[in-house]
Write a protein that holds these residues in place. Structure first.
Motif, PDB file in Angstrom:
ATOM      1  N   GLU A 406       0.819  -1.382  -0.228  1.00 33.70           N
ATOM      2  CA  GLU A 406      -0.407  -0.118   0.099  1.00 33.70           C
ATOM      3  C   GLU A 406       0.733   0.982  -0.109  1.00 33.70           C
ATOM      4  O   GLU A 406       0.696   2.129  -0.490  1.00 33.70           O
ATOM      5  N   GLU A 407       1.684   0.747   0.506  1.00 32.94           N
ATOM      6  CA  GLU A 407       3.005   2.134   1.089  1.00 32.94           C
ATOM      7  C   GLU A 407       3.316   2.417  -1.090  1.00 32.94           C
ATOM      8  O   GLU A 407       3.950   3.774   0.052  1.00 32.94           O
ATOM      9  N   ARG A 411      -4.017   4.184  -1.776  1.00 31.52           N
ATOM     10  CA  ARG A 411      -4.669   5.283  -2.681  1.00 31.52           C
ATOM     11  C   ARG A 411      -3.917   6.290  -2.660  1.00 31.52           C
ATOM     12  O   ARG A 411      -4.598   7.227  -3.243  1.00 31.52           O
ATOM     13  N   GLU A 412      -3.212   6.821  -1.529  1.00 34.71           N
ATOM     14  CA  GLU A 412      -2.399   7.780  -1.950  1.00 34.71           C
ATOM     15  C   GLU A 412      -1.405   8.090  -2.641  1.00 34.71           C
ATOM     16  O   GLU A 412      -2.013   8.951  -3.208  1.00 34.71           O
ATOM     17  N   VAL A 413      -0.752   7.267  -3.370  1.00 34.00           N
ATOM     18  CA  VAL A 413      -0.100   6.816  -4.626  1.00 34.00           C
ATOM     19  C   VAL A 413      -0.499   7.286  -6.082  1.00 34.00           C
ATOM     20  O   VAL A 413      -0.493   7.939  -7.044  1.00 34.00           O
ATOM     21  N   THR A 414      -1.418   6.096  -6.076  1.00 33.58           N
ATOM     22  CA  THR A 414      -1.831   5.686  -7.360  1.00 33.58           C
ATOM     23  C   THR A 414      -3.638   5.911  -7.796  1.00 33.58           C
ATOM     24  O   THR A 414      -4.120   5.553  -8.836  1.00 33.58           O
ATOM     25  N   GLY A 415      -3.662   6.419  -6.610  1.00 31.27           N
ATOM     26  CA  GLY A 415      -5.305   6.736  -6.560  1.00 31.27           C
ATOM     27  C   GLY A 415      -6.862   5.618  -5.953  1.00 31.27           C
ATOM     28  O   GLY A 415      -8.146   5.189  -5.958  1.00 31.27           O
ATOM     29  N   TYR A 416      -5.521   4.638  -6.558  1.00 35.31           N
ATOM     30  CA  TYR A 416      -6.597   3.195  -6.155  1.00 35.31           C
ATOM     31  C   TYR A 416      -5.712   2.086  -4.927  1.00 35.31           C
ATOM     32  O   TYR A 416      -4.681   1.942  -4.855  1.00 35.31           O
ATOM     33  N   ARG A 425      -5.732   3.028 -12.762  1.00 31.41           N
ATOM     34  CA  ARG A 425      -5.933   3.797 -11.939  1.00 31.41           C
ATOM     35  C   ARG A 425      -4.118   4.427 -12.821  1.00 31.41           C
ATOM     36  O   ARG A 425      -3.072   5.743 -12.106  1.00 31.41           O
ATOM     37  N   LYS A 432      -1.193  12.712 -13.305  1.00 37.59           N
ATOM     38  CA  LYS A 432      -0.315  13.013 -12.279  1.00 37.59           C
ATOM     39  C   LYS A 432       1.060  13.463 -12.918  1.00 37.59           C
ATOM     40  O   LYS A 432       2.243  13.324 -12.605  1.00 37.59           O
TER      41      LYS A 432
END
Ligand code: HEM
Length: 503
Positions: A406-407, A411-416, A425, A432
């Motif tokens: 996840e890191e 979601r924070e990096v790739t939206g999913y 994604r 971006k």
């Protein structure tokens, strides 16, 4: 390197000493943490043995079991250090994976591919293949295969057209047979395990279209695919437990079966090489005075490895689409009017391309990449962290878990969520301004030992997936599909789907 590290003796005694005192053999600001050999509550032991070698992903998972309590790099870089042996480093840190892959090659001080996890493959295919060899032999094999596999060559319109036509003909014939099978059944839907079908088509494209052979479908299906399948099984057990496997074959009389399979493999290699004299298939582009004997190991690796990798890739893509019917319909909209799969058409199938990219990210065919430090080595990541890796370290670059972390991919990096199949994604990342060159998923590796078959593989898999979606609607039978892993990963259910002919 610090003086203390440089002056330390190497070898069995010093490893034993450090293991007993708990001294970390690595150094730098990107320090891995140690994995205990025994601990309760983990999925399995952190090394392969006779009872767990068929579950390598679980072995890697064990490395991260108590990593949550670690801070920074130590959460994603772990090492096992036992019995006077050099350390085994496992990394799911994309920056470390990238740094090690970039520093792999035949120059002094560069990492080798670690041959330990492929010893059984080498015994079956030969030690001088592009896949197995290191150093000068690897460099020579790389030069030999560069031209026939190059993008410029395969994707050059005229040549591409030739391959595309034969590939498309092969795929359409197989799909027609499936269509006829469905019609004859009189049912609206048929339940089928597609992996077995995909495997034969992949070998057919490779042997007949790429190498210019003329092997009948029934012979591929009835003789050569089973021979390769059982040899690939043998390669794995022969790597993990060569002595006990040899004993087992001896007492069960299975040596005769193995010899028959090996003879079939040699016959297939002869067929692939036979087109060379007449310049058939890829041989047109092959300029070398190397003898056929000098090419045999590579041909064996291409046949077994490419069938395995392309089957894995296509099986996963189809399996993901069988769970994601809305995305399947988007791909259908893109391919329904497509009659020729030329480079422009394939590039314009945006969703299909994202499906393929996402498939390699979430479910890479090659789930880990093995390397070995030939000397004490410092690596530096693109975000300027350094790690000292002692000579002899066996490195396992754990692409499977890196891409699901996840890191790095959440979601924070790739939206999913990282563990979700979400081709969208790539659109999120593109918005971006982040390209797949920056967000590496290592599906085809990276650096000097990057996969030479990438363009061929993408062409074959794009064609099979596109053509299947165009003809059928398919739905997964199970709610979730797990993974099985051997030489490559595959959907555990063999891509079990309910298929329905499109109107
Ligand atoms: C489309 C599916 C494929 C996938 C996902 C795939 C994946 C990979 C990956 C990840 C590597 C890097 C291994 C490493 O760094 O240790 C690799 C290397 C390699 N691949 Fe592929 N591959 C595919 C198709 C093919 C095909 C079609 C061929 C040949 C016909 C091929 C031949 C090779 C060879 C010979 C290497 C070793 C290259 C070297 O060490 O320099 N692959 N592949």
């Amino acid at each position: 390197m610090s003086e203390t590290l440089r002056n330390q003796p190497t070898g069995w005694m010093s490893h034993c000493w450090r293991q007993l005192t708990g001294e970390n053999p690595f150094s730098g600001d990107c320090l891995p943490s140690r994995v205990p050999l025994f601990r309760t509550g983990r999925p399995t032991l952190p090394f392969p043995h006779l009872w767990n070698y068929k579950e390598p992903i679980k072995i890697f998972e064990t490395f991260y079991c108590d990593a949550g309590t670690e801070i920074g790099a130590a959460r994603h870089n772990r090492y096992l250090y036992i019995a006077g042996l050099p350390p085994v480093l496992l990394s799911r840190d994309p920056a470390v994976i990238r740094a090690v892959l970039s520093a792999t090659g035949d120059k002094p001080g560069q990492f080798d591919r670690d041959t330990a996890p492929t010893a059984g493959i080498a015994r079956a295919t030969g030690v001088d293949s592009l896949l197995y060899a290191n150093g000068a032999i690897w460099r020579r094999q790389k030069r030999l295969s560069a031209e026939p596999f190059s993008r410029a060559n395969l994707f050059q319109p005229e040549k591409f057209h030739g391959f595309e036509q034969t590939f498309r003909k092969t795929v359409s014939e197989r799909l027609e047979a499936l269509r006829a099978h469905q019609k004859a059944s009189g049912q609206k839907t048929i339940r089928i395990q597609l992996e077995a079908e995909i495997k034969v088509v992949m070998l057919e494209m490779l042997v007949n279209n790429f190498f210019g052979g003329r092997v009948a479908y029934d012979e591929l299906r009835g003789r050569f695919v089973p021979a390769l399948e059982s040899l690939i099984e043998h390669m794995i057990s022969d790597t993990v437990a060569p002595m006990s496997q040899a004993f087992y074959r001896l007492v069960t009389g299975r040596n005769a079966i193995l010899r028959r399979r090996q003879a079939d493999f040699e016959a297939l290699t002869d067929i692939a090489l036979a087109g060379r004299a007449d310049g058939l298939g890829l041989w047109q582009q092959f300029q070398s005075d190397a003898s056929n004997d000098a090419l045999r190991s590579n041909i064996r690796v291409f046949l077994a490895g490419a069938m395995e990798a392309t089957t894995s890739f296509a099986s996963w893509a189809i399996s993901h689409l069988s769970h994601a019917l809305a995305i399947q319909e988007q791909v259908f909209d893109e391919v329904k009017g497509m009659t020729v799969y030329d480079p422009d058409n394939l590039m314009s199938a945006v969703t299909l391309n994202r499906v393929l990219e996402e498939t390699l990210r979430l479910t890479p065919a090659l789930y880990f990449l093995p390397r070995r430090a030939t000397v004490d080595t410092w690596i530096e990541t693109t975000d300027h962290r350094k790690m000292y890796i002692p000579e002899g370290t066996q490195i396992r670059l754990d692409v499977w878990h890196a891409n699901r972390c996840e890191e790095f991919w959440g979601r924070e990096v790739t939206g999913y969520p990282a563990e979700a199949f979400a081709p969208e994604r790539w659109e999120f990342l593109a918005r971006k301004g982040i390209t797949s060159r920056e967000m590496l998923h290592f599906g085809f590796g990276h650096g000097p030992r990057f996969c030479p078959g990438r363009f061929l593989g993408l062409l074959e898999v794009g064609l099979v997936v596109g053509a299947l979606v165009k003809l059928f609607k398919f739905t997964a039978v199970s709610e979730r599909t797990g993974a099985k892993a051997g030489v490559s990963t595959k959907p555990a259910d063999g891509v079990l789907v309910d298929m329905e002919l499109r109107a």
